[in-house]
Design an enzyme around this catalytic site. Structure first.
Site, PDB file in Angstrom:
ATOM      1  N   HIS A  70     -41.844 -34.975  29.532  1.00  0.00           N
ATOM      2  CA  HIS A  70     -43.159 -34.830  28.905  1.00  0.00           C
ATOM      3  C   HIS A  70     -43.650 -33.381  29.008  1.00  0.00           C
ATOM      4  O   HIS A  70     -44.084 -32.788  28.018  1.00  0.00           O
ATOM      5  CB  HIS A  70     -44.154 -35.781  29.582  1.00  0.00           C
ATOM      6  N   GLU A  71     -43.552 -32.813  30.211  1.00  0.00           N
ATOM      7  CA  GLU A  71     -44.027 -31.437  30.411  1.00  0.00           C
ATOM      8  C   GLU A  71     -43.152 -30.431  29.667  1.00  0.00           C
ATOM      9  O   GLU A  71     -43.644 -29.411  29.188  1.00  0.00           O
ATOM     10  CB  GLU A  71     -44.098 -31.103  31.902  1.00  0.00           C
TER      11      GLU A  71
END
Length: 152
Positions: A70-71
Site C-alpha cells: 500500500h505504501e
C-alpha cells in the site's frame, strides 16, 4: 515469536518493490513505535516509509507485506508525479493491480477503546465514545434529545 528488525523490513520492502512494481525502492523503510491509528505511512518530504510495529506483533508478516504494498503505491506514484492520494484513480488502479489493500486491520476494536458512554434522555439511545463529549453542545443524532453521561 518471530522478530523483524528495521534491516529485515528494508530488505522486504526492496524485494516487494521489485516483485510487484518492477521498480527499485531507493529510500528507507523502518518501524515507528509511535504510530497508533495507521498501519504505515509514506513521508512525502523524505520518501521514507514508516510501518506500525504493532501490526507485525498482532497480525504477522502477511499484514506487513500488505502495508508495504500500500505504501509503495503512494511512493512510486508520487515519484512519477501521478495521483498518489487515496482518492486518485491512479492510486486505486495501482492498488488493484498489485493486490494492495485500501485499509489494514485495526489493532484494537472500537468497543475496547471506548471510555465514555452517553445516553439520550428522550429516546434512550446509547452512544459509546472514545473521547469525552460536551453534553451542553452535543445532542442525540436520532431525536435531538439531551445527552447524559453514564458511569462505566
Amino acid at each position: 515469536m518471530i522478530q523483524m528488525d528495521n534491516s529485515a523490513l528494508q530488505k522486504l520492502t526492496e524485494t516487494i518493490s521489485l516483485k510487484y512494481f518492477k521498480m527499485p525502492f531507493k529510500h528507507k523503510a523502518y518501524f515507528n513505535k509511535r504510530l497508533r491509528t495507521t498501519g504505515g505511512r509514506y513521508l512525502l518530504s523524505s520518501h521514507n516509509i514508516e510501518v506500525n510495529e504493532k501490526q507485525f506483533a498482532k497480525f504477522g508478516e502477511s499484514a506487513i507485506i500488505d502495508i508495504i504494498k500500500h505504501e509503495l503505491c503512494h511512493y512510486h506514484l508520487h515519484l512519477q508525479k501521478k495521483g498518489y492520494q487515496h482518492k486518485d484513480k491512479d492510486f486505486k488502479r495501482l492498488c488493484q493491480q498489485t493486490g494492495a489493500p485500501r485499509f489494514c486491520s485495526a489493532i484494537e476494536k472500537y468497543e475496547d477503546r471506548v471510555n465514555y458512554i452517553y445516553q439520550c434522555q428522550k429516546c434512550a439511545s446509547r452512544f459509546p465514545r472514545i473521547r469525552k463529549v460536551d453534553t451542553n453542545k452535543m445532542v442525540c443524532g436520532k431525536c435531538n434529545g439531551k445527552l447524559k453521561e453514564l458511569n462505566n
